[in-house]
Design a protein around this motif. Structure first.
Motif, mmCIF file in Angstrom:
data_model
loop_
_atom_site.group_PDB
_atom_site.id
_atom_site.type_symbol
_atom_site.label_atom_id
_atom_site.label_comp_id
_atom_site.label_asym_id
_atom_site.label_seq_id
_atom_site.Cartn_x
_atom_site.Cartn_y
_atom_site.Cartn_z
ATOM 1 N N GLY A 55 -2.642 0.026 -22.309
ATOM 2 C CA GLY A 55 -2.981 -0.509 -21.001
ATOM 3 C C GLY A 55 -2.195 -1.745 -20.614
ATOM 4 O O GLY A 55 -1.873 -1.948 -19.440
ATOM 5 N N GLY A 56 -1.844 -2.588 -21.596
ATOM 6 C CA GLY A 56 -1.094 -3.812 -21.305
ATOM 7 C C GLY A 56 0.295 -3.557 -20.771
ATOM 8 O O GLY A 56 0.888 -4.412 -20.093
ATOM 9 N N SER A 57 0.831 -2.353 -21.040
ATOM 10 C CA SER A 57 2.185 -2.030 -20.576
ATOM 11 C C SER A 57 2.229 -1.792 -19.071
ATOM 12 O O SER A 57 3.309 -1.691 -18.486
ATOM 13 C CB SER A 57 2.719 -0.801 -21.305
ATOM 14 N N LEU A 58 1.049 -1.718 -18.423
ATOM 15 C CA LEU A 58 0.988 -1.490 -16.982
ATOM 16 C C LEU A 58 1.168 -2.779 -16.178
ATOM 17 O O LEU A 58 1.174 -2.740 -14.945
ATOM 18 C CB LEU A 58 -0.349 -0.835 -16.610
ATOM 19 N N LEU A 59 1.294 -3.914 -16.852
ATOM 20 C CA LEU A 59 1.569 -5.159 -16.144
ATOM 21 C C LEU A 59 2.857 -4.990 -15.334
ATOM 22 O O LEU A 59 3.880 -4.570 -15.862
ATOM 23 C CB LEU A 59 1.716 -6.316 -17.135
ATOM 24 N N LYS A 60 2.813 -5.331 -14.087
ATOM 25 C CA LYS A 60 3.946 -5.087 -13.190
ATOM 26 C C LYS A 60 5.210 -5.802 -13.679
ATOM 27 O O LYS A 60 5.171 -6.964 -14.066
ATOM 28 C CB LYS A 60 3.601 -5.554 -11.772
ATOM 29 N N ASN A 61 6.310 -5.068 -13.658
ATOM 30 C CA ASN A 61 7.653 -5.567 -14.011
ATOM 31 C C ASN A 61 7.803 -5.971 -15.478
ATOM 32 O O ASN A 61 8.774 -6.650 -15.832
ATOM 33 C CB ASN A 61 8.065 -6.748 -13.119
ATOM 34 N N LEU A 62 6.883 -5.540 -16.327
ATOM 35 C CA LEU A 62 7.027 -5.850 -17.752
ATOM 36 C C LEU A 62 8.281 -5.199 -18.318
ATOM 37 O O LEU A 62 8.990 -5.792 -19.135
ATOM 38 C CB LEU A 62 5.795 -5.383 -18.531
ATOM 39 N N ASP A 63 8.563 -3.963 -17.880
ATOM 40 C CA ASP A 63 9.775 -3.289 -18.352
ATOM 41 C C ASP A 63 11.024 -4.071 -17.969
ATOM 42 O O ASP A 63 11.975 -4.181 -18.759
ATOM 43 C CB ASP A 63 9.837 -1.864 -17.810
ATOM 44 N N GLN A 64 11.034 -4.657 -16.773
ATOM 45 C CA GLN A 64 12.177 -5.463 -16.343
ATOM 46 C C GLN A 64 12.341 -6.706 -17.213
ATOM 47 O O GLN A 64 13.464 -7.068 -17.590
ATOM 48 C CB GLN A 64 12.003 -5.891 -14.880
ATOM 49 N N ALA A 65 11.227 -7.359 -17.536
ATOM 50 C CA ALA A 65 11.278 -8.578 -18.350
ATOM 51 C C ALA A 65 11.844 -8.279 -19.741
ATOM 52 O O ALA A 65 12.671 -9.042 -20.263
ATOM 53 C CB ALA A 65 9.889 -9.191 -18.462
ATOM 54 N N TYR B 174 2.404 -10.281 -12.422
ATOM 55 C CA TYR B 174 3.777 -9.795 -12.613
ATOM 56 C C TYR B 174 4.382 -10.485 -13.825
ATOM 57 O O TYR B 174 4.245 -11.698 -14.007
ATOM 58 C CB TYR B 174 4.644 -10.109 -11.389
ATOM 59 N N ALA B 175 5.075 -9.691 -14.655
ATOM 60 C CA ALA B 175 5.769 -10.264 -15.804
ATOM 61 C C ALA B 175 6.991 -11.068 -15.374
ATOM 62 O O ALA B 175 7.378 -12.030 -16.036
ATOM 63 C CB ALA B 175 6.179 -9.159 -16.771
ATOM 64 N N CYS B 176 7.612 -10.670 -14.274
ATOM 65 C CA CYS B 176 8.766 -11.378 -13.723
ATOM 66 C C CYS B 176 8.987 -10.909 -12.290
ATOM 67 O O CYS B 176 8.392 -9.927 -11.852
ATOM 68 C CB CYS B 176 10.030 -11.144 -14.566
ATOM 69 N N ASN B 177 9.828 -11.623 -11.558
ATOM 70 C CA ASN B 177 10.181 -11.266 -10.177
ATOM 71 C C ASN B 177 8.975 -10.956 -9.294
ATOM 72 O O ASN B 177 8.899 -9.886 -8.657
ATOM 73 C CB ASN B 177 11.130 -10.063 -10.172
ATOM 74 N N PRO B 178 8.010 -11.876 -9.198
ATOM 75 C CA PRO B 178 6.838 -11.622 -8.354
ATOM 76 C C PRO B 178 7.200 -11.710 -6.874
ATOM 77 O O PRO B 178 8.149 -12.409 -6.498
ATOM 78 C CB PRO B 178 5.887 -12.760 -8.739
ATOM 79 N N PRO B 179 6.451 -11.021 -6.023
ATOM 80 C CA PRO B 179 6.684 -11.142 -4.585
ATOM 81 C C PRO B 179 6.145 -12.481 -4.071
ATOM 82 O O PRO B 179 5.361 -13.149 -4.751
ATOM 83 C CB PRO B 179 5.870 -9.971 -4.005
ATOM 84 N N ILE B 180 6.559 -12.868 -2.886
ATOM 85 C CA ILE B 180 6.065 -14.116 -2.285
ATOM 86 C C ILE B 180 4.776 -13.791 -1.549
ATOM 87 O O ILE B 180 4.772 -13.439 -0.365
ATOM 88 C CB ILE B 180 7.123 -14.727 -1.333
ATOM 89 N N THR B 181 3.661 -13.854 -2.274
ATOM 90 C CA THR B 181 2.362 -13.522 -1.688
ATOM 91 C C THR B 181 1.320 -14.548 -2.109
ATOM 92 O O THR B 181 1.441 -15.192 -3.156
ATOM 93 C CB THR B 181 1.890 -12.125 -2.139
ATOM 94 N N LYS B 182 0.285 -14.690 -1.274
ATOM 95 C CA LYS B 182 -0.836 -15.572 -1.577
ATOM 96 C C LYS B 182 -2.108 -14.733 -1.673
ATOM 97 O O LYS B 182 -2.273 -13.741 -0.953
ATOM 98 C CB LYS B 182 -0.986 -16.633 -0.482
#
Length: 333
Positions: free
Chosen positions: A285-295, A214-222
């Motif tokens: 393809g790099g633009s598919l990183l989760k929440n990159l648009d938010q960052a 995630y580029a930002c705001n990741p979930p709380i996961t392990k």
């Protein structure tokens, strides 16, 4: 200028090669990897099969990625790569050699562009022309590149990120940095080694990036990841959080945001006003990183759009170029 008869488009990327044929669409999408026998020099595999060999070969087999940051790093291997894809595509085109339109990064030199043309011709093309990746990506994303509007595209490929302001079919302001999806993978490899003393390979890093990067705001996961314990040298499984991966990715993501900001600062006011209204479009393809648009939106306060199919924006743009003569006249470099 028109493209008639047997025409082929090639998105010659650091990570993947995509090929299209006029009136047939995309006919190939495989990794930009070639495998050789180190002693005999024999060609063993190209594309997907060669990619699956990376980090899994004996000492007498080598895998090569001949493109670095979107440009030719190994000329002879690039010819092998192009010959494979051109030959594969020619099976449906008859005996006449095709004209080829190849995408190249914004920052390529005249020498690098000449090398791409020569490699394509020696690999079996009748004629080779080039199109700048940001132009092709913008066309493929559906932007109105030939109008008097400020269109902004950020194309994040495997080896580089290109930021461009496009108006009236040309690039008004552009910036290219040698940082892309591969750089994110390397950041993950280094970060995991630093944080939990675990060594992983590129395949695992790619999987981590795609599944819980995630580029930002990741979930709380392990998440459990497999690798080699640097303390014992033995295979092991360790746990890492999505938040840790997000922290690891901060530096390369900030570099992309900085490139966008620098480009915006150099943009003429009228075009900047258009971009504030219409936003910038992410491709590659790099633009598919989760929440990159938010960052990016948080940092720059402008609207962010994701292309309908980011992975194929460039090759789709080449396909549209074949269909639309006005694009071809303005875009070929």
């Amino acid at each position: 200028m028109t493209y008639k008869g047997n025409n082929m488009g090639i998105d010659l990327g650091t990570a993947n090669v995509l090929v299209c044929i006029k009136n047939k669409g995309v006919i190939a999408n495989e990794p930009s990897v070639v495998a050789f026998h180190t002693i005999s020099g024999d060609l063993l595999a190209v594309g997907k099969t060669a990619y699956e060999m990376i980090d899994r070969t004996p000492h007498n087999v080598i895998t090569i990625r001949p493109l670095k940051s979107g440009v030719i790093d190994d000329y002879q291997t690039t010819k092998v790569l192009l010959k494979y894809f051109i030959s594969k595509a020619k099976k449906g085109l008859g005996l006449i050699k095709p004209k080829v339109l190849v995408s190249v990064p914004l920052g390529t030199t005249q020498v690098e562009r000449k090398a791409v043309r020569e490699a394509a011709i020696q690999a079996g093309a009748r004629e080779a022309n080039l199109i700048k990746e940001p132009i092709a990506a913008a066309i493929g994303a559906g932007l109105l590149v030939d109008e008097a509007l400020g269109n902004m595209v950020v194309n994040i490929g495997g080896g580089n990120t290109e930021v461009a302001i496009i108006s009236l079919g040309g690039i008004v302001v552009g910036k290219s940095i040698r940082l892309g999806g591969d750089s994110l993978n390397q950041a993950i490899i280094r970060g995991i080694k630093r944080q939990i003393n675990l060594e992983i390979g590129n395949h695992t890093a790619e999987q981590i990036k795609l599944e819980f990067g995630y580029a930002c705001n990741p979930p709380i996961t392990k998440h459990k990841i497999k690798g080699r314990d640097l303390a014992t040298g033995l295979p092991t499984i360790q746990v890492i959080t999505a938040e840790q991966i997000s922290e690891i990715l901060i530096e390369p993501i900030n570099s992309i945001i900085e490139a966008i900001q620098v480009t915006l600062e150099r943009t003429p006011p009228e075009l900047a006003a258009d971009i504030m209204q219409m936003g910038l479009t992410l491709t590659g393809g790099g633009s598919l990183l989760k929440n990159l648009d938010q960052a990016i939106h948080t940092a720059l306060k402008i609207p962010i759009l994701l292309a309908p199919d980011p992975l194929t924006s460039v090759i789709n743009g080449i396909t549209q170029t074949f269909k639309n003569g006005k694009y071809l006249q303005k875009s070929i470099t």
